[in-house]
Design an enzyme around this catalytic site. Sequence first.
Site, PDB file in Angstrom:
ATOM      1  N   CYS A 117      -8.117 -70.968  55.187  1.00 28.50           N
ATOM      2  CA  CYS A 117      -7.944 -71.296  53.898  1.00 28.50           C
ATOM      3  C   CYS A 117      -6.952 -72.230  53.383  1.00 28.50           C
ATOM      4  O   CYS A 117      -6.822 -72.621  51.976  1.00 28.50           O
ATOM      5  CB  CYS A 117      -7.765 -69.818  53.296  1.00 28.50           C
ATOM      6  SG  CYS A 117      -9.022 -68.898  53.698  1.00 28.50           S
ATOM      7  N   HIS A 257      -5.173 -69.606  45.972  1.00 27.48           N
ATOM      8  CA  HIS A 257      -6.346 -69.438  46.812  1.00 27.48           C
ATOM      9  C   HIS A 257      -6.998 -68.054  46.446  1.00 27.48           C
ATOM     10  O   HIS A 257      -6.309 -67.117  45.971  1.00 27.48           O
ATOM     11  CB  HIS A 257      -5.882 -69.135  48.279  1.00 27.48           C
ATOM     12  CG  HIS A 257      -6.956 -68.733  49.233  1.00 27.48           C
ATOM     13  ND1 HIS A 257      -8.202 -69.316  49.320  1.00 27.48           N
ATOM     14  CD2 HIS A 257      -7.384 -67.836  49.925  1.00 27.48           C
ATOM     15  CE1 HIS A 257      -9.094 -68.909  49.886  1.00 27.48           C
ATOM     16  NE2 HIS A 257      -8.404 -67.929  50.467  1.00 27.48           N
ATOM     17  N   ASN A 287     -14.426 -65.732  48.112  1.00 32.18           N
ATOM     18  CA  ASN A 287     -13.396 -66.523  48.850  1.00 32.18           C
ATOM     19  C   ASN A 287     -14.227 -67.595  49.609  1.00 32.18           C
ATOM     20  O   ASN A 287     -14.910 -67.282  50.742  1.00 32.18           O
ATOM     21  CB  ASN A 287     -12.630 -65.531  49.994  1.00 32.18           C
ATOM     22  CG  ASN A 287     -11.399 -66.407  50.847  1.00 32.18           C
ATOM     23  OD1 ASN A 287     -11.763 -67.658  50.680  1.00 32.18           O
ATOM     24  ND2 ASN A 287     -10.944 -65.475  51.561  1.00 32.18           N
TER      25      ASN A 287
HETATM   26  N1  ACO Z   1     -17.449 -51.111  50.568  1.00 36.98           N
HETATM   27  C1  ACO Z   1     -17.095 -49.919  50.480  1.00 36.98           C
HETATM   28  N2  ACO Z   1     -16.093 -49.196  51.231  1.00 36.98           N
HETATM   29  C2  ACO Z   1     -15.470 -50.343  52.179  1.00 36.98           C
HETATM   30  C3  ACO Z   1     -15.801 -51.682  52.071  1.00 36.98           C
HETATM   31  C4  ACO Z   1     -16.830 -51.912  51.375  1.00 36.98           C
HETATM   32  N3  ACO Z   1     -17.194 -53.473  51.271  1.00 36.98           N
HETATM   33  N4  ACO Z   1     -15.002 -52.355  53.051  1.00 36.98           N
HETATM   34  C5  ACO Z   1     -14.098 -51.245  53.432  1.00 36.98           C
HETATM   35  N5  ACO Z   1     -14.444 -50.260  52.879  1.00 36.98           N
HETATM   36  C6  ACO Z   1     -13.512 -48.968  53.213  1.00 36.98           C
HETATM   37  C7  ACO Z   1     -12.954 -48.826  54.517  1.00 36.98           C
HETATM   38  O1  ACO Z   1     -13.761 -48.818  55.413  1.00 36.98           O
HETATM   39  C8  ACO Z   1     -11.936 -47.920  54.331  1.00 36.98           C
HETATM   40  O2  ACO Z   1     -12.457 -46.512  54.635  1.00 36.98           O
HETATM   41  P1  ACO Z   1     -11.913 -45.458  55.340  1.00 36.98           P
HETATM   42  O3  ACO Z   1     -10.720 -45.076  54.435  1.00 36.98           O
HETATM   43  O4  ACO Z   1     -12.897 -44.429  55.305  1.00 36.98           O
HETATM   44  O5  ACO Z   1     -11.563 -46.000  56.628  1.00 36.98           O
HETATM   45  C9  ACO Z   1     -11.683 -47.951  52.742  1.00 36.98           C
HETATM   46  O6  ACO Z   1     -12.924 -48.793  52.172  1.00 36.98           O
HETATM   47  C10 ACO Z   1     -10.424 -48.568  52.577  1.00 36.98           C
HETATM   48  O7  ACO Z   1     -10.256 -49.860  53.321  1.00 36.98           O
HETATM   49  P2  ACO Z   1      -9.165 -51.056  53.197  1.00 36.98           P
HETATM   50  O8  ACO Z   1      -9.360 -51.770  54.475  1.00 36.98           O
HETATM   51  O9  ACO Z   1      -7.892 -50.238  53.273  1.00 36.98           O
HETATM   52  O10 ACO Z   1      -9.535 -51.391  51.851  1.00 36.98           O
HETATM   53  P3  ACO Z   1      -8.335 -52.442  50.894  1.00 36.98           P
HETATM   54  O11 ACO Z   1      -8.215 -52.038  49.743  1.00 36.98           O
HETATM   55  O12 ACO Z   1      -7.248 -53.035  51.782  1.00 36.98           O
HETATM   56  O13 ACO Z   1      -9.525 -53.665  50.802  1.00 36.98           O
HETATM   57  C11 ACO Z   1     -10.074 -55.939  51.682  1.00 36.98           C
HETATM   58  C12 ACO Z   1     -10.134 -54.468  52.112  1.00 36.98           C
HETATM   59  C13 ACO Z   1     -10.728 -56.115  50.586  1.00 36.98           C
HETATM   60  C14 ACO Z   1     -10.661 -56.670  52.873  1.00 36.98           C
HETATM   61  C15 ACO Z   1      -8.419 -56.436  51.538  1.00 36.98           C
HETATM   62  O14 ACO Z   1      -7.817 -55.892  52.551  1.00 36.98           O
HETATM   63  C16 ACO Z   1      -8.578 -57.747  51.441  1.00 36.98           C
HETATM   64  O15 ACO Z   1      -8.495 -58.480  50.545  1.00 36.98           O
HETATM   65  N6  ACO Z   1      -7.864 -58.195  52.377  1.00 36.98           N
HETATM   66  C17 ACO Z   1      -7.145 -59.705  52.563  1.00 36.98           C
HETATM   67  C18 ACO Z   1      -8.385 -60.323  53.065  1.00 36.98           C
HETATM   68  C19 ACO Z   1      -8.128 -62.012  52.954  1.00 36.98           C
HETATM   69  O16 ACO Z   1      -7.712 -62.533  52.149  1.00 36.98           O
HETATM   70  N7  ACO Z   1      -8.635 -62.777  54.031  1.00 36.98           N
HETATM   71  C20 ACO Z   1      -8.379 -64.070  53.978  1.00 36.98           C
HETATM   72  C21 ACO Z   1      -9.746 -64.382  54.792  1.00 36.98           C
HETATM   73  S1  ACO Z   1      -9.708 -66.321  54.436  1.00 36.98           S
HETATM   74  C22 ACO Z   1      -9.823 -66.912  55.804  1.00 36.98           C
HETATM   75  O17 ACO Z   1      -9.014 -67.720  56.316  1.00 36.98           O
HETATM   76  C23 ACO Z   1     -11.233 -67.281  56.497  1.00 36.98           C
END
Ligand code: ACO
Length: 332
Positions: A117, A257, A287
Amino acid sequence: MPERLRPVGIVGLGTAAGEDLLTNSDLEKMVDTSDEWIRTRTGIGTRHISKPETATSDLAYRAAVEALADAGLTGADLDLIIVGTVTPDMPFPSTACLLQSRLGADHAAAFDLNAACSGFIYGLAAGRQFVATGMYDTVLVIGAETLSKITDYTDRSTCVLFGDGAGAAVLRPVGEGEGILSTVLGADGGGGELLMQPAGGSRRPATHETVDQRLHYIHMSGGDVFKFAVKVMGEAADAAVERAGLTRADVDVLVPHQANRRIIDAAAKRLGLPEDRVVINIGEFGNMSSASIPVALHEAVRSGRIKRGDVVVLVAFGAGLTWGSAAIRWSR
Ligand code: ACO
């Protein structure tokens, strides 16, 4: 030929996005998720997804043509093409070489770089050096991705996040005191396992087993990446501002980003920047990895939100782990 350092700016911008819209209600039918969860946890409403026959170089080409027209140039004017991508058309030849041929950029050198990214900012920093030293006059820097091709649409924790797009910028010499004032790049390879495409390279070449285990898709430790992102976005943006000899109060527009609305809000809060000075388009695009920043930047320029003389700060983080930032005095 003697080389001298000269100011370098962005003189043309162009963008492209995947052809089809993927909405949260579409995703509700594919995995156990809800529009409400996606909006509140990520800020994303839709993403643009490319057609099966569309490759990264197709999006990059569309963005490049627009950026060249915006700069009043053609492919023949280019000295170098840099494409930041983690979704190249194929491992080799590079996407930049595929593009070089298609653009008729006959005398341009071409290479891809992989900083995930942060790819557009790494490309901007690299391209700037070539123009600043006088080695080249005109460099095309592109962030282009078709992340949908490596997204596991059975994994709800990643498939709601990603979209496809490309953003292109033409770099040329500009007037003294204008253009790119600073760039900052960083990496922490120790965090590489937090965000990866585990198979398909020399460590784990493609086999029936790797395909069955879904190892050719994005694997992410979301919470850890989140924490890293909030910290590094604020630090990297500050570092670019400081290196440019400016203060936070001088920043007119921040283009971060677009990974998660909550990450953007937290970083803006750390920097003390009000919402009206932060460009946010994650709601529509999700993203798009290396394409996120140039697409958001282009949108802000087109809408008149960024004007000549404004101080614009770009800041990204990504797989690697990597990060990068730039301070630019807008020159057109
Ligand atoms: N819908 C419903 N529930 C979900 C979903 C979904 N799409 N995704 C995850 N959950 C659930 C999980 O299973 C978890 O359930 P549990 O408590 O029963 O286990 C609960 O929601 C909370 O999960 P978390 O991972 O704690 O959720 P969080 O609030 O952290 O959000 C997210 C997850 C959106 C992925 C966040 O962590 C995030 O944005 N992280 C950064 C991602 C990022 O920037 N990545 C860069 C990639 S770019 C690249 O280089 C290719």
